[in-house]
Design a protein around this motif. Structure first.
Motif, PDB file in Angstrom:
ATOM      1  N   VAL A 168       0.856  -1.188   0.000  1.00  0.00           N
ATOM      2  CA  VAL A 168       0.000   0.000   0.000  1.00  0.00           C
ATOM      3  C   VAL A 168       0.894   1.240   0.000  1.00  0.00           C
ATOM      4  O   VAL A 168       2.101   1.156   0.243  1.00  0.00           O
ATOM      5  CB  VAL A 168      -0.942   0.029   1.228  1.00  0.00           C
ATOM      6  N   ASP A 169       0.295   2.400  -0.266  1.00  0.00           N
ATOM      7  CA  ASP A 169       1.060   3.651  -0.299  1.00  0.00           C
ATOM      8  C   ASP A 169       1.192   4.298   1.065  1.00  0.00           C
ATOM      9  O   ASP A 169       2.096   5.126   1.282  1.00  0.00           O
ATOM     10  CB  ASP A 169       0.399   4.645  -1.264  1.00  0.00           C
ATOM     11  N   GLU A 170       0.289   3.959   1.987  1.00  0.00           N
ATOM     12  CA  GLU A 170       0.334   4.565   3.311  1.00  0.00           C
ATOM     13  C   GLU A 170      -0.264   3.620   4.352  1.00  0.00           C
ATOM     14  O   GLU A 170      -1.020   2.709   4.016  1.00  0.00           O
ATOM     15  CB  GLU A 170      -0.430   5.899   3.330  1.00  0.00           C
ATOM     16  N   LEU A 171       0.116   3.839   5.602  1.00  0.00           N
ATOM     17  CA  LEU A 171      -0.457   3.119   6.730  1.00  0.00           C
ATOM     18  C   LEU A 171      -1.105   4.129   7.666  1.00  0.00           C
ATOM     19  O   LEU A 171      -0.436   5.056   8.132  1.00  0.00           O
ATOM     20  CB  LEU A 171       0.619   2.343   7.500  1.00  0.00           C
ATOM     21  N   ARG A 172      -2.382   3.945   7.936  1.00  0.00           N
ATOM     22  CA  ARG A 172      -3.074   4.787   8.914  1.00  0.00           C
ATOM     23  C   ARG A 172      -3.112   4.024  10.237  1.00  0.00           C
ATOM     24  O   ARG A 172      -3.723   2.977  10.337  1.00  0.00           O
ATOM     25  CB  ARG A 172      -4.472   5.149   8.424  1.00  0.00           C
ATOM     26  N   LEU A 173      -2.452   4.589  11.228  1.00  0.00           N
ATOM     27  CA  LEU A 173      -2.267   3.909  12.496  1.00  0.00           C
ATOM     28  C   LEU A 173      -3.035   4.577  13.628  1.00  0.00           C
ATOM     29  O   LEU A 173      -3.005   5.801  13.763  1.00  0.00           O
ATOM     30  CB  LEU A 173      -0.776   3.880  12.870  1.00  0.00           C
ATOM     31  N   GLY A 174      -3.692   3.755  14.426  1.00  0.00           N
ATOM     32  CA  GLY A 174      -4.307   4.203  15.661  1.00  0.00           C
ATOM     33  C   GLY A 174      -3.648   3.486  16.816  1.00  0.00           C
ATOM     34  O   GLY A 174      -2.694   2.719  16.635  1.00  0.00           O
ATOM     35  N   PHE A 175      -4.144   3.677  18.016  1.00  0.00           N
ATOM     36  CA  PHE A 175      -3.569   2.990  19.166  1.00  0.00           C
ATOM     37  C   PHE A 175      -3.780   1.480  19.088  1.00  0.00           C
ATOM     38  O   PHE A 175      -3.100   0.721  19.780  1.00  0.00           O
ATOM     39  CB  PHE A 175      -4.151   3.541  20.460  1.00  0.00           C
ATOM     40  N   ASP A 176      -4.706   1.032  18.239  1.00  0.00           N
ATOM     41  CA  ASP A 176      -4.935  -0.397  18.035  1.00  0.00           C
ATOM     42  C   ASP A 176      -4.080  -0.980  16.916  1.00  0.00           C
ATOM     43  O   ASP A 176      -4.185  -2.167  16.606  1.00  0.00           O
ATOM     44  CB  ASP A 176      -6.408  -0.666  17.716  1.00  0.00           C
ATOM     45  N   GLY A 177      -3.251  -0.142  16.290  1.00  0.00           N
ATOM     46  CA  GLY A 177      -2.438  -0.616  15.176  1.00  0.00           C
ATOM     47  C   GLY A 177      -3.002  -0.139  13.850  1.00  0.00           C
ATOM     48  O   GLY A 177      -3.560   0.955  13.756  1.00  0.00           O
ATOM     49  N   PHE A 207       8.745   8.700  13.028  1.00  0.00           N
ATOM     50  CA  PHE A 207       8.527   8.939  11.608  1.00  0.00           C
ATOM     51  C   PHE A 207       8.314  10.428  11.366  1.00  0.00           C
ATOM     52  O   PHE A 207       7.678  11.122  12.175  1.00  0.00           O
ATOM     53  CB  PHE A 207       7.332   8.129  11.118  1.00  0.00           C
ATOM     54  N   ARG A 208       8.847  10.895  10.244  1.00  0.00           N
ATOM     55  CA  ARG A 208       8.826  12.329   9.962  1.00  0.00           C
ATOM     56  C   ARG A 208       7.408  12.913   9.988  1.00  0.00           C
ATOM     57  O   ARG A 208       7.199  14.057  10.380  1.00  0.00           O
ATOM     58  CB  ARG A 208       9.472  12.595   8.593  1.00  0.00           C
ATOM     59  N   GLY A 209       6.411  12.104   9.597  1.00  0.00           N
ATOM     60  CA  GLY A 209       5.035  12.589   9.576  1.00  0.00           C
ATOM     61  C   GLY A 209       4.370  12.670  10.935  1.00  0.00           C
ATOM     62  O   GLY A 209       3.226  13.126  11.039  1.00  0.00           O
ATOM     63  N   GLY A 210       5.046  12.219  11.999  1.00  0.00           N
ATOM     64  CA  GLY A 210       4.504  12.364  13.338  1.00  0.00           C
ATOM     65  C   GLY A 210       4.234  11.076  14.093  1.00  0.00           C
ATOM     66  O   GLY A 210       4.018  11.093  15.305  1.00  0.00           O
ATOM     67  N   VAL A 211       4.249   9.940  13.408  1.00  0.00           N
ATOM     68  CA  VAL A 211       3.985   8.665  14.066  1.00  0.00           C
ATOM     69  C   VAL A 211       5.199   8.239  14.898  1.00  0.00           C
ATOM     70  O   VAL A 211       6.346   8.460  14.511  1.00  0.00           O
ATOM     71  CB  VAL A 211       3.663   7.573  13.025  1.00  0.00           C
ATOM     72  N   THR A 212       4.939   7.631  16.052  1.00  0.00           N
ATOM     73  CA  THR A 212       5.994   7.007  16.845  1.00  0.00           C
ATOM     74  C   THR A 212       5.632   5.549  17.076  1.00  0.00           C
ATOM     75  O   THR A 212       4.517   5.230  17.484  1.00  0.00           O
ATOM     76  CB  THR A 212       6.180   7.695  18.210  1.00  0.00           C
ATOM     77  N   VAL A 213       6.585   4.669  16.801  1.00  0.00           N
ATOM     78  CA  VAL A 213       6.409   3.236  16.997  1.00  0.00           C
ATOM     79  C   VAL A 213       7.480   2.753  17.962  1.00  0.00           C
ATOM     80  O   VAL A 213       8.643   3.168  17.861  1.00  0.00           O
ATOM     81  CB  VAL A 213       6.513   2.492  15.644  1.00  0.00           C
ATOM     82  N   LYS A 214       7.103   1.878  18.897  1.00  0.00           N
ATOM     83  CA  LYS A 214       8.068   1.344  19.870  1.00  0.00           C
ATOM     84  C   LYS A 214       8.292  -0.140  19.606  1.00  0.00           C
ATOM     85  O   LYS A 214       7.351  -0.919  19.483  1.00  0.00           O
ATOM     86  CB  LYS A 214       7.593   1.559  21.298  1.00  0.00           C
ATOM     87  N   VAL A 215       9.564  -0.520  19.559  1.00  0.00           N
ATOM     88  CA  VAL A 215       9.939  -1.918  19.346  1.00  0.00           C
ATOM     89  C   VAL A 215       9.670  -2.728  20.613  1.00  0.00           C
ATOM     90  O   VAL A 215      10.064  -2.323  21.713  1.00  0.00           O
ATOM     91  CB  VAL A 215      11.427  -2.033  18.967  1.00  0.00           C
ATOM     92  N   VAL A 241       8.857  -7.006  16.045  1.00  0.00           N
ATOM     93  CA  VAL A 241       7.456  -6.661  16.262  1.00  0.00           C
ATOM     94  C   VAL A 241       7.421  -5.386  17.092  1.00  0.00           C
ATOM     95  O   VAL A 241       8.295  -5.154  17.945  1.00  0.00           O
ATOM     96  CB  VAL A 241       6.666  -7.789  16.947  1.00  0.00           C
ATOM     97  N   ALA A 242       6.411  -4.565  16.839  1.00  0.00           N
ATOM     98  CA  ALA A 242       6.340  -3.257  17.477  1.00  0.00           C
ATOM     99  C   ALA A 242       4.879  -2.850  17.674  1.00  0.00           C
ATOM    100  O   ALA A 242       3.970  -3.492  17.138  1.00  0.00           O
ATOM    101  CB  ALA A 242       7.072  -2.209  16.626  1.00  0.00           C
ATOM    102  N   TRP A 243       4.682  -1.796  18.434  1.00  0.00           N
ATOM    103  CA  TRP A 243       3.330  -1.298  18.671  1.00  0.00           C
ATOM    104  C   TRP A 243       3.317   0.225  18.547  1.00  0.00           C
ATOM    105  O   TRP A 243       4.357   0.884  18.602  1.00  0.00           O
ATOM    106  CB  TRP A 243       2.804  -1.745  20.034  1.00  0.00           C
ATOM    107  N   VAL A 244       2.120   0.766  18.346  1.00  0.00           N
ATOM    108  CA  VAL A 244       1.959   2.194  18.083  1.00  0.00           C
ATOM    109  C   VAL A 244       1.943   2.977  19.394  1.00  0.00           C
ATOM    110  O   VAL A 244       1.072   2.772  20.237  1.00  0.00           O
ATOM    111  CB  VAL A 244       0.654   2.472  17.301  1.00  0.00           C
TER     112      VAL A 244
END
Length: 211
Positions: A46-55, A135-143, A184-187
Motif C-alpha cells: 500500500v502507499d500509506e499506513l493509517r495507524l491508531g492505538f490499536d495498530g 517517523f517524519r510525519g509524526g507517528v511514533t512506533v516502539k519496538v 514486532v512493534a506497537w503504536v
C-alpha cells in the motif's frame, strides 16, 4: 569525647561493574508499506499506513489486545493479553540472507506478513526492546522484541517460492531466519506513515543483566 558515625554506602560499587552502553540516535527510511487482510497474515503493498492505538485499521494483527499462542507458554493458549505485535518490521538485506540460506532467489516481505520494510539500519533485527522509531510525519512506533520465525511463515515462503518440498521449507525457515526475521512493534503515537518517509531512530541505553 564526641564520636563520629560513618554513613554506610547504600550503593557500593559492584566487584564487576555492569557495562552500560549509552543511548544513540540513528537514521532510516521507509522503503515499502504493507497491510494484511483481516482474515490472513500475508500482506499486500500500500502507499500509506493509517495507524491508531490499536495498530493498522483493519489489519490482521490490529487490536489493543490479542490471544496468546505458542510464544507465550506461561499462559493457557487463547488467553487475552496486551497486543505488542501490532506491526511487523523487516529489512531487505536480512531477508536476502535468509533467502540465500534456503537456496531461494528472494523472500518478499508480503510472504511473511511484514508491514514495514525499512532501509538504512544495520542489523535491524538486533535493535533492542524499547527502541523508538520517530517517523517524519509524526507517528511514533516502539519496538517490543525480535519476531521469532515460525513454520507458518516458513510454509508461506515455501509455497510462494515454489519449493519442491514445502514441508521441508517450512521447517527450514525458522532456523535460517533466526535473529533475521525483523521486529514486532506497537503504536505509541498514531498517525499516517507514507512510503519514502524518513525515520529518526532512538536506541535506548543497553546492558546485560546478571544476577
Amino acid at each position: 569525647m564526641q564520636q563520629t558515625t560513618t554513613t554506610p554506602d547504600l550503593f557500593p560499587e559492584a566487584e564487576t561493574p555492569i557495562e552500560i552502553i549509552p543511548a544513540r540516535k540513528l537514521a532510516a527510511k521507509v522503503t515499502a508499506l504493507y497491510v494484511a487482510p483481516f482474515d490472513h497474515f500475508e500482506t499486500r503493498a500500500v502507499d500509506e499506513l493509517r495507524l491508531g492505538f490499536d495498530g493498522i485499521d483493519g489489519d490482521f494483527h490490529a487490536g489493543a489486545t490479542r490471544r496468546s499462542g505458542g510464544r507465550e507458554p506461561w499462559y493457557p493458549r487463547g488467553t487475552e493479553m496486551r497486543n505488542e505485535r501490532q506491526l511487523s518490521v523487516v529489512a531487505a538485506d536480512e531477508l536476502a540472507i535468509v533467502a540465500a540460506r534456503m537456496g531461494l532467489a528472494e523472500i518478499k516481505p508480503e510472504w511473511i506478513g511484514a508491514n514495514l520494510l525499512i532501509e538504512g539500519l544495520p542489523h535491524l533485527s538486533m535493535l533492542p526492546s524499547g527502541t523508538l522509531l520517530f517517523f517524519r510525519g509524526g507517528v511514533t512506533v516502539k519496538v517490543d522484541a525480535q519476531n521469532g520465525p515460525c513454520r507458518i511463515a516458513g510454509r508461506s515462503v515455501a509455497e510462494h517460492a515454489g519449493m519442491a518440498d514445502q514441508e521441508a521449507g517450512a521447517l527450514a525457515f525458522p532456523k535460517a531466519a533466526k535473529r533475521l526475521r525483523g521486529l514486532v512493534a506497537w503504536v505509541e503515537k498514531p498517525g499516517c506513515i507514507v512510503a519514502g518517509e524518513e525515520i529518526s531512530v532512538r536506541v535506548p541505553e543497553q546492558w546485560i543483566y546478571r544476577a
